[in-house]
Scaffold this motif. Sequence first.
Motif: not given
Length: 397
Positions: A324, A327, A329, A334, A352, A360, A362
């Motif tokens: 996480e 990533i 946003s 994102s 995601t 997470v 992708v």
Amino acid sequence: MNYETGVVSETPTSLEGDYGIAAEDKPFYRNWKFIAGIIAALIIAAVAFALLTAEETPVGDDNSGAPTVTVIMPGTTTVEGKITAPGTLQARREMPVGVVGEGGRVISVPVDAGAWVRQGQVLAVIDRSVQTQQASSASAQIEVAKADAQLAQNNLDRALQLVERGFISKADVDRLTATRDAARARVQVAQAQYRELLARNARLNIVAPASGLLLERNVEPGQTVSAGSAPLFRIAKGGEMELMARVSEDQIGGLSVGVTAEVVPAGTEKAFSGQVWQLSPVIDPQDRQGVARIALAYAPQLRPGGFATATINSGTVVAPILPESAILSDDEGSFVFVVGEENKVVRRAIKTGFVSAAGVVVESGLTGTEKVVLRAGGFLNEGETINPSLLKAAGDK
């Protein structure tokens, strides 16, 4: 003669004689070893710092002024696809039960909400004192009609005996025959009317059309009910429940009837196993979502009207997985930072998926071969030059 006199040491000091150091310089000479030791220690510390700094600089990078940033090459991993969707619990087959007959005053309600009922069980009893008297009257009418029919039959029998002797004409016999047939028909009419009254009286009591869990009771003794009024009871047929899970337009396309799901009601951590038994054939034009109906067996924690979250298995997917921390946003969605040419930071938009124990998923935007900034993305700007330090990912292939 004048002579200058003074005290002169007979034995000269060794330092004065051997090294030519004056007496006033003796304190400095005593501390020279201490000062030399401090200088040597500083030189050793400077050399050690230079060596450590050289080890932290990535091999082959000439960007001595650029920050060193840890990057990861995620690769691709095969994971079980999952879709998380919220929804509302309700009875899978809800049966509203109302007044079937003409209604009347309720005198008894022997069941309450939350009880299990069987098919044909009486849920409410309606006063039938008037209807009972009507049924008694209809029964008496049958007996009257039978008596008339018997009298007509006897008259016909006597007339047939007199016809042979010539005392009664053929026309009289036909008239008596018609009277007998009419009397028999009146018996049948009286019997049908009686049976109709019995059927009407039987429908006065409100009964369960099927076995199941009684969800609502909306009637009390003394209340007057009539045909066309609101349902008095609601029954969940068989006690079966379902979750009306709302999924996005693209997610519902990846589901199929029969896939399993785990449902967790709000306020509890207990999960209940279910199965998708129907997918909405239409998409709501307002929110672009469809409904996946997940069948669930009865459980006390599953209450219609409650909120729950479903995790639906959508098959296996092969995709990169990122922590996480990698990533980011913003208003555009994102994204991650990847290392481009000449070690410059490049923004990459991604989509995601679900969050697994490994990270997470992708779904799109990465192939898994890129070098992705692991943690420092929030402090970087697109186009900035960095010294990437590669950290091997567990999902590399």
